[in-house]
Every structure is written in structure tokens, then in C-alpha cells.
Design an enzyme around this catalytic site. Structure first.
Site, mmCIF file in Angstrom:
data_model
loop_
_atom_site.group_PDB
_atom_site.id
_atom_site.type_symbol
_atom_site.label_atom_id
_atom_site.label_comp_id
_atom_site.label_asym_id
_atom_site.label_seq_id
_atom_site.Cartn_x
_atom_site.Cartn_y
_atom_site.Cartn_z
ATOM 1 N N SER A 136 0.871 -1.117 -0.071
ATOM 2 C CA SER A 136 0.061 -0.034 -0.203
ATOM 3 C C SER A 136 0.877 1.210 0.065
ATOM 4 O O SER A 136 1.731 1.316 -1.034
ATOM 5 C CB SER A 136 -0.876 0.121 1.044
ATOM 6 N N ASP A 152 -9.390 -5.258 -4.767
ATOM 7 C CA ASP A 152 -9.061 -4.306 -3.860
ATOM 8 C C ASP A 152 -9.831 -2.980 -3.799
ATOM 9 O O ASP A 152 -9.987 -2.432 -4.956
ATOM 10 C CB ASP A 152 -7.444 -3.685 -4.296
ATOM 11 N N HIS A 203 -7.653 -5.811 -0.511
ATOM 12 C CA HIS A 203 -6.352 -5.088 -0.120
ATOM 13 C C HIS A 203 -5.538 -5.961 0.873
ATOM 14 O O HIS A 203 -5.769 -5.467 2.141
ATOM 15 C CB HIS A 203 -6.809 -3.789 0.343
#
Length: 168
Positions: free
Chosen positions: A52, A106, A137
Site C-alpha cells: 500500500s 481491492d 487489499h
């Protein structure tokens, strides 16, 4: 304010990015690399990896770092500040191995955002090994296996060339 590696000002990643925060994180990661180099680890044996925001910082820093790195592993992420890369790219890292992976479900950083970053990198001469997984995610077992194989290839490729050099 949502501090982590940098401030997320909008969930729409096309909005203005926190350039100051991104650059501050870049400086912190570069300091960590220099510390490892001072301990005797050559930059060519260092892989920057992140998930991320951490993946965004790994991409941002790895492509700009002045000494050749072993690679960049960027999971469920995107390339921040792409408009500055053309003038800031490090020539030693133009052929840097890059592994990017993303979940097809995601909802934090949409797959399209990660794929757009991959496409941008490829259009600018970077070779990206890309994987998609049926997940949100997060990270999945198949991805961990693929990461392990990629790391093995990247880190042993550098070692093999060192070994060959010593025999010649």
C-alpha cells in the site's frame, strides 16, 4: 490528516498528493539504505519492499536512489509523483527489477490504479513483473509464493554474477 508514510488527502488517488510527506519518507528510507551500506551490505543486495503506502514509497525511492539496488517489491499500490520521475530517475536503477502485485477486488487502491502505474512504468522503459490475485487489499498465499520465487531470482542473479566475476 492520515499520517503513515504520507498524508492521504483524498481516496481518489488522482487528487493532489502529499509531495512533502512522500519526499520526507523517501529521505527516511534512503537513510536506512545508507545505514545498511555502512554496515557492509551493498545496495545491489537490497530490495525495497512495501504494501500500500509502503509500496508507493518503495517505488518512489527505488527508482530515484543513486546507487543500483537489487529490486523493488510493490504490493497493492501505485506510483506516486510520476510526473517528477522523468527528471529525478536514477540511471543506475533504470533496469531495476520491479515486482508489482494487486488484488482484483481491492477497494482501497483499485486494481486500475495499480495497473495504470504499471503501464506508465513500462511506457517509460521499466520492466515490471505484474501479478493479479482474487483478493481485496491484502496478501494471499499464492502471492507469498510468487514473492519468494521473485526474491530468490533477484537476489541469486546478483550473487551469481559476483561469483562468476571472481572466477574469471
Amino acid at each position: 490528516v492520515m499520517p503513515a508514510w504520507y498524508d492521504v488527502k483524498s481516496l481518489d488517488l488522482r487528487q493532489i498528493e502529499d509531495e512533502a510527506g512522500i519526499r520526507a519518507s523517501q529521505q527516511q528510507v534512503e537513510a536506512l539504505i545508507r545505514r545498511e551500506e555502512a554496515r557492509g551490505i551493498p545496495a545491489s543486495r537490497i530490495v525495497l519492499a512495501g504494501f500500500s503506502q509502503g509500496g508507493a514509497i518503495a517505488l518512489h525511492t527505488g527508482l530515484r536512489y543513486g546507487t543500483r539496488l537489487a529490486g523493488v517489491l510493490a504490493l497493492s499500490t501505485y506510483l506516486p509523483l510520476p510526473h517528477t520521475l522523468a527528471t529525478e530517475a536514477s540511471s543506475p536503477n533504470t533496469g531495476l527489477p520491479i515486482f508489482m502485485a494487486h488484488g482484483s477486488a481491492d477497494s482501497v487502491i483499485p486494481l486500475a490504479q495499480g495497473a495504470a502505474s504499471r503501464d506508465w512504468l513500462e511506457q517509460h522503459g521499466y520492466a515490471v513483473e505484474w501479478r493479479e490475485y482474487p483478493m481485496a487489499h491484502s496478501v494471499c498465499a499464492e502471492e507469498i509464493t510468487d514473492i519468494g520465487q521473485w526474491l530468490l531470482r533477484v537476489l541469486t542473479a546478483g550473487q551469481q554474477s559476483l561469483d562468476l566475476g571472481g572466477e574469471l
